[in-house]
Design a protein around this motif. Sequence first.
Motif, short mmCIF file in Angstrom:
data_model
loop_
_atom_site.label_atom_id
_atom_site.label_comp_id
_atom_site.label_asym_id
_atom_site.label_seq_id
_atom_site.Cartn_x
_atom_site.Cartn_y
_atom_site.Cartn_z
N SER A 52 0.77 -1.16 0.13
CA SER A 52 0.10 -0.05 0.07
C SER A 52 0.77 1.11 0.07
CB SER A 52 -0.91 0.07 1.09
OG SER A 52 -0.39 -0.03 2.55
N VAL A 53 1.96 1.12 0.46
CA VAL A 53 2.87 2.33 0.48
C VAL A 53 3.90 2.48 -0.60
CG1 VAL A 53 2.81 2.74 2.99
CG2 VAL A 53 4.86 1.38 2.08
N CYS A 54 4.09 1.46 -1.44
CA CYS A 54 5.05 1.53 -2.53
C CYS A 54 4.40 2.27 -3.60
CB CYS A 54 5.11 0.09 -3.08
SG CYS A 54 6.36 -0.25 -4.45
N PRO A 55 5.21 3.25 -4.11
CA PRO A 55 4.73 4.21 -4.96
C PRO A 55 4.86 3.74 -6.41
CG PRO A 55 6.93 4.89 -4.44
CD PRO A 55 6.56 3.74 -3.50
N ILE A 56 5.52 2.41 -6.67
CA ILE A 56 5.53 1.88 -7.96
C ILE A 56 4.55 0.53 -8.05
CG2 ILE A 56 6.98 0.81 -9.77
CD1 ILE A 56 7.73 3.79 -9.00
N ASN A 57 3.61 0.64 -8.82
CA ASN A 57 2.67 -0.46 -8.96
C ASN A 57 3.20 -1.91 -9.39
OD1 ASN A 57 0.47 0.98 -8.33
ND2 ASN A 57 0.13 1.85 -10.59
N HIS A 58 2.86 -2.79 -8.82
CA HIS A 58 3.26 -4.09 -9.19
C HIS A 58 4.87 -4.38 -9.01
CE1 HIS A 58 -0.50 -4.56 -10.71
NE2 HIS A 58 -0.56 -3.65 -11.59
N THR A 59 5.34 -3.67 -7.81
CA THR A 59 6.96 -3.90 -7.50
C THR A 59 6.87 -5.16 -6.36
OG1 THR A 59 7.20 -1.63 -7.96
CG2 THR A 59 8.68 -2.83 -6.54
N ILE A 60 6.03 -5.00 -5.40
CA ILE A 60 5.73 -6.04 -4.37
C ILE A 60 4.76 -6.94 -4.83
CG2 ILE A 60 5.53 -6.71 -2.27
CD1 ILE A 60 6.49 -3.27 -1.31
N ILE A 61 4.96 -8.15 -5.13
CA ILE A 61 4.17 -9.11 -5.60
C ILE A 61 4.20 -10.57 -4.52
CG2 ILE A 61 4.08 -8.69 -8.01
CD1 ILE A 61 6.20 -10.92 -8.54
N SER A 62 3.31 -11.52 -4.83
CA SER A 62 3.09 -12.63 -4.38
C SER A 62 4.24 -13.59 -4.91
CB SER A 62 1.63 -13.56 -4.34
OG SER A 62 0.63 -12.76 -4.04
N ASP A 63 5.03 -14.08 -3.82
CA ASP A 63 6.36 -14.89 -4.26
C ASP A 63 5.87 -16.23 -4.63
OD1 ASP A 63 8.47 -16.40 -4.38
OD2 ASP A 63 9.35 -15.58 -2.68
#
Length: 82
Positions: A52-63
């Motif tokens: 929710s705080v990451c400014p770049i979409n789809h940078t943090i994904i399910s591993d």
Amino acid sequence: MALLITEKCINCDMCEPECPNQAIAMGAAIYQIDPARCTECVGHYDEPTCQSVCPINHTIISDPLWQESNDALWDKFVRLHP
């Protein structure tokens, strides 16, 4: 399942202080998530705060290599926060 920070990471430092499990740390080039500590914020929040705080979409994904059920995430939360 744990989360994974992809190569899109710009090292903005937004995610690391938001992680309630201290699962995020700086790696060799970008931030990394320790899957043994990541509960996707189960037990803390309704959604993963790092996403929710990451400014770049789809940078943090399910591993895809660290599959866990919601029950397993709850069990991990209990072990990490007795």
